[in-house]
Enzyme design. Structure first.
Site, PDB file in Angstrom:
ATOM      1  N   GLY A  11      91.286  25.474 -40.828  1.00 37.48           N
ATOM      2  CA  GLY A  11      91.514  24.338 -39.957  1.00 37.48           C
ATOM      3  C   GLY A  11      92.032  24.701 -38.576  1.00 37.48           C
ATOM      4  O   GLY A  11      92.719  23.899 -37.944  1.00 37.48           O
ATOM      5  N   ASN A  13      90.192  25.057 -35.918  1.00 35.49           N
ATOM      6  CA  ASN A  13      89.506  24.146 -34.985  1.00 35.49           C
ATOM      7  C   ASN A  13      90.135  22.764 -35.024  1.00 35.49           C
ATOM      8  O   ASN A  13      90.306  22.122 -33.980  1.00 35.49           O
ATOM      9  CB  ASN A  13      88.008  24.064 -35.316  1.00 35.49           C
ATOM     10  CG  ASN A  13      87.231  25.199 -34.686  1.00 35.49           C
ATOM     11  OD1 ASN A  13      87.069  25.243 -33.463  1.00 35.49           O
ATOM     12  ND2 ASN A  13      86.764  26.139 -35.505  1.00 35.49           N
ATOM     13  N   MET A  90      82.377  23.779 -45.299  1.00 31.34           N
ATOM     14  CA  MET A  90      81.452  24.816 -45.755  1.00 31.34           C
ATOM     15  C   MET A  90      80.460  24.358 -46.820  1.00 31.34           C
ATOM     16  O   MET A  90      79.832  25.183 -47.478  1.00 31.34           O
ATOM     17  CB  MET A  90      82.245  26.041 -46.236  1.00 31.34           C
ATOM     18  CG  MET A  90      83.110  26.662 -45.138  1.00 31.34           C
ATOM     19  SD  MET A  90      82.261  26.965 -43.551  1.00 31.34           S
ATOM     20  CE  MET A  90      81.438  28.507 -43.912  1.00 31.34           C
ATOM     21  N   HIS A 109      79.331  26.108 -35.065  1.00 32.23           N
ATOM     22  CA  HIS A 109      78.790  27.249 -35.810  1.00 32.23           C
ATOM     23  C   HIS A 109      79.097  28.531 -35.025  1.00 32.23           C
ATOM     24  O   HIS A 109      78.896  28.581 -33.805  1.00 32.23           O
ATOM     25  CB  HIS A 109      77.276  27.072 -35.982  1.00 32.23           C
ATOM     26  CG  HIS A 109      76.647  28.189 -36.754  1.00 32.23           C
ATOM     27  ND1 HIS A 109      76.722  28.262 -38.131  1.00 32.23           N
ATOM     28  CD2 HIS A 109      75.958  29.289 -36.351  1.00 32.23           C
ATOM     29  CE1 HIS A 109      76.089  29.353 -38.538  1.00 32.23           C
ATOM     30  NE2 HIS A 109      75.623  30.006 -37.484  1.00 32.23           N
ATOM     31  N   THR A 141      71.435  17.884 -38.538  1.00 34.76           N
ATOM     32  CA  THR A 141      70.240  17.279 -39.130  1.00 34.76           C
ATOM     33  C   THR A 141      70.096  17.853 -40.531  1.00 34.76           C
ATOM     34  O   THR A 141      70.891  18.708 -40.936  1.00 34.76           O
ATOM     35  CB  THR A 141      68.978  17.620 -38.302  1.00 34.76           C
ATOM     36  OG1 THR A 141      68.848  19.043 -38.258  1.00 34.76           O
ATOM     37  CG2 THR A 141      69.066  17.064 -36.890  1.00 34.76           C
TER      38      THR A 141
HETATM   39  C1  GAR Z   1      84.692  28.530 -37.654  1.00 40.38           C
HETATM   40  O1  GAR Z   1      84.395  29.811 -37.144  1.00 40.38           O
HETATM   41  C2  GAR Z   1      83.428  27.690 -37.680  1.00 40.38           C
HETATM   42  O2  GAR Z   1      82.570  27.949 -36.596  1.00 40.38           O
HETATM   43  C3  GAR Z   1      82.811  28.153 -38.973  1.00 40.38           C
HETATM   44  O3  GAR Z   1      83.881  28.282 -39.877  1.00 40.38           O
HETATM   45  C4  GAR Z   1      85.069  28.615 -39.138  1.00 40.38           C
HETATM   46  C5  GAR Z   1      86.133  27.617 -39.517  1.00 40.38           C
HETATM   47  O4  GAR Z   1      87.366  27.986 -39.026  1.00 40.38           O
HETATM   48  N1  GAR Z   1      81.854  27.192 -39.439  1.00 40.38           N
HETATM   49  C6  GAR Z   1      80.755  27.544 -40.090  1.00 40.38           C
HETATM   50  O5  GAR Z   1      80.469  28.693 -40.367  1.00 40.38           O
HETATM   51  C7  GAR Z   1      79.876  26.369 -40.491  1.00 40.38           C
HETATM   52  N2  GAR Z   1      78.656  26.815 -41.017  1.00 40.38           N
HETATM   53  P1  GAR Z   1      88.586  26.968 -39.044  1.00 40.38           P
HETATM   54  O6  GAR Z   1      88.662  26.365 -40.450  1.00 40.38           O
HETATM   55  O7  GAR Z   1      89.776  27.835 -38.774  1.00 40.38           O
HETATM   56  O8  GAR Z   1      88.367  25.929 -38.001  1.00 40.38           O
END
Ligand code: GAR
Length: 192
Positions: A11, A13, A90, A109, A141
């Site tokens: 989390g 982001n 995920m 991504h 999508t």
């Molecule tokens: C991030 O790097 C995001 O871009 C990636 O998972 C991480 C989550 O980090 N997302 C994917 O790979 C989606 N396919 P976070 O939980 O610390 O935000």
């Protein structure tokens, strides 16, 4: 703009979005709920600390993915969101889910799409000998990591990089990219 965030893990982001919101930098956007498919997600604690309602909805508690996705839709819609933000969520969402939130569902991504869709993006960029990688925010999508690109940021790859150091540098860039896209969506600077 009412936002529901979906997370699965760290989390960071989500934390960046909460920080921008706390500093009045998210335009008119407000996170109204955070939903995780795993109870252990650290992001739930971050949301709790910011007094944002949280919910754990695990796909393991449903007979199949379709039942889970429909329960997720039902729960999300109680918050009447304008935008659903996948922030390290995920699970691949069903066509029904994606169609229900057409042009209201975004994802971040960790690669410069269309390069390196799917998992292990940093490992693949390093193995390919790329000089730079990055992150992409895109509309979701039913084809995984293939929706229209909203904005990307490039991140250099250094000679001494490992998967871990590269992941950290990309995440750092994500923490500005994602909030700035959401701010611009809320200000009408990006077309839906
Ligand atoms: C991030 O790097 C995001 O871009 C990636 O998972 C991480 C989550 O980090 N997302 C994917 O790979 C989606 N396919 P976070 O939980 O610390 O935000």
């Amino acid at each position: 703009m009412r936002i529901v965030c979906l997370i699965s893990g760290g989390g960071t982001n989500l934390k960046a979005l909460i920080d921008w919101q706390a500093n009045d930098l998210l335009g008119g956007a407000r996170i109204v709920a955070v939903i995780s498919n795993t109870a252990a997600a650290l992001g739930l604690e971050r949301a709790d600390n910011a007094e944002i309602p949280t919910k754990v909805l695990s796909h393991h508690d449903f007979p199949n993915r379709s039942a889970f996705d429909h329960a997720l839709i039902e729960f999300i819609d109680t918050y009447e969101p304008d935008l659903i933000v996948l922030a390290g969520f995920m699970l691949v969402l069903s066509k029904d889910f994606v169609t229900h939130y057409d042009r209201r569902l975004i994802n971040i991504h960790p690669s410069l799409l269309p390069k390196y869709k799917g998992l292990n993006t940093h490992k693949r960029a390093l193995e390919a000998g790329d000089n730079y990688t990055g992150a992409t925010v895109h509309w979701v999508t039913s084809e995984v990591d293939a929706g229209d690109i909203i904005r990307q940021v490039e991140v250099p790859i250094m000679g001494e990089d490992t998967e871990e150091t590269l992941k950290a540098r990309v995440l750092d860039a994500e923490h500005t990219l994602y909030p700035s896209v959401i701010r611009d969506l809320s200000l009408g600077l990006i077309e839906c």
